[in-house]
Motif scaffolding. Structure first.
Motif, PDB file in Angstrom:
ATOM      1  N   THR A 250       0.824  -1.203   0.000  1.00  0.00           N
ATOM      2  CA  THR A 250       0.000   0.000   0.000  1.00  0.00           C
ATOM      3  C   THR A 250       0.860   1.254   0.000  1.00  0.00           C
ATOM      4  O   THR A 250       0.554   2.238  -0.691  1.00  0.00           O
ATOM      5  N   LEU A 254       0.812   4.310  -2.726  1.00  0.00           N
ATOM      6  CA  LEU A 254       0.607   5.710  -2.373  1.00  0.00           C
ATOM      7  C   LEU A 254       1.809   6.571  -2.752  1.00  0.00           C
ATOM      8  O   LEU A 254       1.655   7.711  -3.196  1.00  0.00           O
ATOM      9  N   THR A 307      -5.322   8.607   0.205  1.00  0.00           N
ATOM     10  CA  THR A 307      -5.052   8.806  -1.224  1.00  0.00           C
ATOM     11  C   THR A 307      -5.156  10.281  -1.597  1.00  0.00           C
ATOM     12  O   THR A 307      -4.294  10.823  -2.300  1.00  0.00           O
ATOM     13  N   CYS A 310      -2.138  12.180  -0.117  1.00  0.00           N
ATOM     14  CA  CYS A 310      -0.903  11.953  -0.870  1.00  0.00           C
ATOM     15  C   CYS A 310      -0.936  12.675  -2.214  1.00  0.00           C
ATOM     16  O   CYS A 310       0.093  13.177  -2.684  1.00  0.00           O
TER      17      CYS A 310
END
Length: 413
Positions: A250, A254, A307, A310
Motif C-alpha cells: 500500500t 501511495l 489517497t 498523498c
C-alpha cells in the motif's frame, strides 16, 4: 521557448529521464543486498545513502565548475560517470568484497548526479527565455521524476525474470546512451571561455540562492525525509490497506501516486507561472496545497483520505519545482547560475537526508499525527521565507517576469 532552444531543452529532458530511469532500475535491488550477498543491514543502509551524502559535498563544487568552464563538458562527464558507476554494481556482485565496490560505485554515482543536476538546470536557464522558463524547468524536473518510477518497474521485472546483473547492465547502458546523446546534441550554453576566478569553494550565498534553497530544504525534509520514511509505519499502525495489499504494498502504491501527481504538477506549475507572468503566486498556491495534504494526512483514518492527502502533497511539492527554479534563474545573473543551482541542490539534499533522522525517532516519541501536523507547518514557513527573500531582493512581493528577446538569452540562437 524559442525555436533554437527547443532541441537543447528536449535533449536535456531525455537525458535526465534516462538518469532517473537508471536510478529507478537499481532501487528495488539494492535494499535486498543482505539476502543476496550477505551484506549487513548497516552497510546496506550506508550504500543506499552514499550517493546523497556524496552530493552534499559535490553539489557546490559542481555548480562552481559549471560557472568556471561551462555546462557541456560537466553534463556529458556526469552522465558518463553515472553509467560507469552502474557498471561497478556488476563488478561488486562478482567481487570478493562486494560492500566496498558498491560503496565506491554509489559515491561515483553521487558525483555524477551532482554534475548532471547542476548542469541540467543551468543549461535550461541559459537557453530558455524568461516568459517560458517555468515550463522548461518543469519539463526538466519532470523528466527525472517520470524516469524513476519507470525504472523501478523495469528493475523489478528484469531482476526477477532474468538476473540482477541484467538489470544493472540495462541501467548502465541507459546512462551511457544518454552521455553519447548529450555529446552529439548539447552545445556549450554557459561561458565562452574559462572563468579562472571561479573556485570550487566559491558557493553562492546570495539572497535568491538561499531563499530558493531554504524552500527546497523544507519541501525535501517533509516530502522525501518524513513522508517516504514513515508512510509504511503509519499504514501499519492505522491498519489501512488498499486493494488488500500489505502496508508495504500500500505504501508503494501511495508513493507512486505522490510521484505521479508531482510529475504532472511540475509541468502545470511551471506553465502557469509563465502564463501569469509571475512566479510567487503559483509558488504560494502550491505550498498551501502541500500544507493541506499534510494536515489531511495527520488525521487520516481511511484509504480514500490517505489517497487524497498523498495526491495533495505530491501536487504541492511538484507544483513548486518548476516555478522555484525559474524564479532562481530570473533573479540570478547568468554567470552565477551554476553556483546558485549548487546551493539549491545542497540545501535540498540536506533536508532529504535530515528528515528520516528526525521523523523516525519523533513518531516513536509523540506519534504520527503531531509529526504530520508539524509537516503541514513547514510549507507555510517556506512560503514566508520565500516572500521575505523575494521582497528583500527585489522590493516587491510579486516581481513580474520580464520578457526577453532571443538575442538576450545565452545559447538561444
Amino acid at each position: 521557448m524559442s525555436e533554437g532552444s527547443r532541441p537543447v531543452v528536449f535533449t536535456v529532458i531525455a537525458c535526465t529521464f534516462f538518469v532517473g530511469f537508471g536510478g529507478g532500475v537499481v532501487f528495488p535491488i539494492l535494499p535486498n543486498l543482505e539476502a543476496v550477498l550477505g551484506i549487513s543491514p548497516f552497510l546496506v543502509g550506508l550504500i543506499l545513502s552514499a550517493n546523497r551524502f556524496t552530493r552534499l559535498f559535490a553539489n557546490a563544487p559542481s555548480g562552481a565548475l559549471v560557472d568556471r568552464i561551462g555546462t557541456r563538458t560537466p553534463f556529458i562527464a556526469g552522465l558518463f560517470v553515472e553509467g560507469v558507476a552502474t557498471l561497478g554494481y556488476n563488478v561488486a556482485i562478482a567481487s570478493a568484497a562486494p560492500a566496498a565496490w558498491f560503496l565506491i560505485a554509489r559515491v561515483a554515482w553521487g558525483v555524477g548526479s551532482a554534475l548532471v543536476f547542476a548542469t541540467a538546470y543551468t543549461i535550461t536557464a541559459d537557453v530558455s527565455q524568461a516568459e517560458s522558463r517555468g515550463t522548461s524547468m518543469g519539463l526538466v524536473r519532470a523528466g527525472i521524476t517520470f524516469g524513476f518510477p519507470a525504472g523501478l518497474v523495469l528493475g523489478g521485472i528484469v531482476s526477477d525474470e532474468y538476473s540482477i546483473a541484467a538489470a544493472f547492465a540495462i541501467a548502465a547502458a541507459v546512462a551511457l546512451v544518454a552521455s553519447v546523446l548529450a555529446y552529439f546534441t548539447v552545445p556549450e550554453t554557459h561561458v565562452e571561455e574559462n572563468q579562472a576566478g571561479v573556485n570550487p569553494w566559491n558557493v553562492d550565498r546570495s539572497v535568491p540562492a538561499l531563499t530558493a534553497g531554504l524552500v527546497n530544504f523544507g519541501l525535501y525534509f517533509s516530502y522525501v525525509g518524513v513522508l517516504f520514511a514513515t508512510l509504511v509505519l503509519f499504514l501499519d499502525a492505522r491498519s489501512v490497506s488498499i486493494l488488500g495489499y500489505s502496508s508495504q504494498g500500500t505504501s508503494g502504491f501511495l508513493m507512486g501516486i505522490t510521484v505521479l501527481a508531482g510529475s504532472v504538477f511540475m509541468l502545470v506549475g511551471g506553465k502557469l507561472s509563465d502564463v501569469l507572468g509571475a512566479r510567487v503566486p503559483i509558488l504560494i498556491a502550491f505550498l498551501v496545497t502541500a500544507c493541506g495534504g499534510f494536515a489531511l494526512l495527520a488525521d487520516a483514518q481511511s484509504a480514500s483520505t490517505l489517497t487524497v492527502a498523498c495526491c495533495l502533497i505530491g501536487a504541492g511539492q511538484g507544483g513548486v519545482g518548476g516555478p522555484l527554479l525559474a524564479l532562481l534563474a530570473d533573479l540570478t545573473p547568468p554567470d552565477r547560475m551554476g553556483r546558485a543551482t549548487g546551493t539549491n541542490n545542497v540545501l535540498g539534499d540536506v533536508g532529504g537526508g535530515l528528515g528520516p533522522m528526525v521523523s523516525l525517532p519523533a513518531v516513536k516519541a509523540v506519534g504520527f499525527a503531531p509529526v504530520y501536523a508539524a509537516c503541514a507547518i513547514i510549507p507555510a514557513v517556506a512560503g514566508l521565507v520565500l516572500l521575505v527573500g523575494v521582497y528583500s531582493h527585489t522590493g516587491s512581493l510579486n516581481p513580474q517576469v520580464k520578457a526577453e528577446s532571443v538575442d538576450e538569452v545565452g545559447g538561444a540562437d
